[in-house]
Design an enzyme around this catalytic site. Structure first.
Site, PDB file in Angstrom:
ATOM      1  CE1 TYR A 152      -3.479   2.768   1.219  1.00  0.00           C
ATOM      2  CE2 TYR A 152      -1.786   3.301   2.836  1.00  0.00           C
ATOM      3  CZ  TYR A 152      -2.961   3.614   2.185  1.00  0.00           C
ATOM      4  OH  TYR A 152      -3.624   4.781   2.497  1.00  0.00           O
ATOM      5  CE  LYS A 156      -3.476   5.537  -1.030  1.00  0.00           C
ATOM      6  NZ  LYS A 156      -4.562   6.169  -1.807  1.00  0.00           N
TER       7      LYS A 156
END
Length: 260
Positions: A152, A156
């Site tokens: 994640y 990002k």
């Protein structure tokens, strides 16, 4: 002096717009007179007045194009796109627990969903010479947590870099692209997570909240942000009041990231 954000009638597409930050953004913009289409994998049982919902999975290759086409058909065009959709369902255990499928899921949801949605909406904005795109990133691209969100955080980080590069291309053509980088936000999912921590640690929600803040290295503000606070920031950024801002990343984390 009035500080009207001048959003009445603005046509806005909000991805991931039914829970957490996305739900707060959708509700706030609708209350300010914007015309809002919100996407999610399923339509919520309780609708917000002024928000039109689309059930679509943006982690799929054709989901973004369908979402933009249906939003455009409903609104007559899209003036602002707020890419909120994202998250992680990866297992705990660090790098070794993440196979190719987990990495692909993280990248599809947290990077490619935004890339594909931008790709679908930008031709209209560029032809008009006006528009705003906001990408919701995360402080994890600067302060990554390795246990279960390494993929994640990497996705990002890619989203943040992509957004900055995009801004350099489209800003001279009248389209602003910005990033909002939240720290820990106490969404419904975060509250559920606190309940799980509290049960396993034999403490209450306040104790669980403190454990999470300690794991982040502390939040000088003393609490997480609330979804409505992030929504307030996003509403300002898409408004004409922020017309001189493009390419910027605005962090809203209560001081969690310890560097400038």
């Amino acid at each position: 002096m009035s500080f009207d954000l001048q959003l009445a009638g603005t046509r806005v597409l909000v991805t991931g717009g039914t829970r957490g930050v996305g739900a707060a953004v959708s509700a706030l913009l609708a209350s300010l007179g914007a015309r809002v289409v919100a996407t999610a994998r399923s339509i919520p049982d309780t609708a917000v007045d002024g928000v039109h919902y689309l059930a679509v999975d943006l982690a799929t290759p054709d989901g973004a194009a369908r979402a933009v086409a249906e939003a455009r058909a409903h609104l007559g065009g899209v003036d602002a796109l707020v890419n909120v959709v994202g998250g992680s369902s990866a297992p705990a255990g660090g790098f070794a627990k993440l196979d190719d499928a987990e990495w692909a899921r993280a990248l599809d949801l947290n990077l490619m969903a935004a890339v594909r949605t931008d790709r679908a909406v930008l031709p209209e904005m560029l032809e008009r010479g006006a528009g705003v795109i906001v990408h919701v990133t995360s402080i994890q691209h600067r302060l990554p947590l390795h246990d279960s969100t390494i993929a994640y955080a990497a996705a990002k980080a890619a989203l943040s870099t992509y957004s900055k590069a995009l801004s350099k291309e489209v800003t001279p053509q009248g389209v602003r692209a910005l990033r909002v980088s939240p720290g820990w936000v106490e969404t419904e999912a975060a509250t559920d997570f606190l309940g799980t921590i509290a049960a396993s640690a034999h403490t209450d929600l306040a104790g669980a909240r403190q454990q999470v803040m300690d794991a982040l290295g502390g939040i000088p503000l003393g609490r997480p942000a609330m979804p409505a606070e992030v929504a307030d920031l996003i509403a300002f950024l898409i408004s004409p009041r922020a017309a001189a801002m493009s390419g910027s990343e605005v962090t809203i984390d209560g001081g969690t990231v310890p560097t400038a």
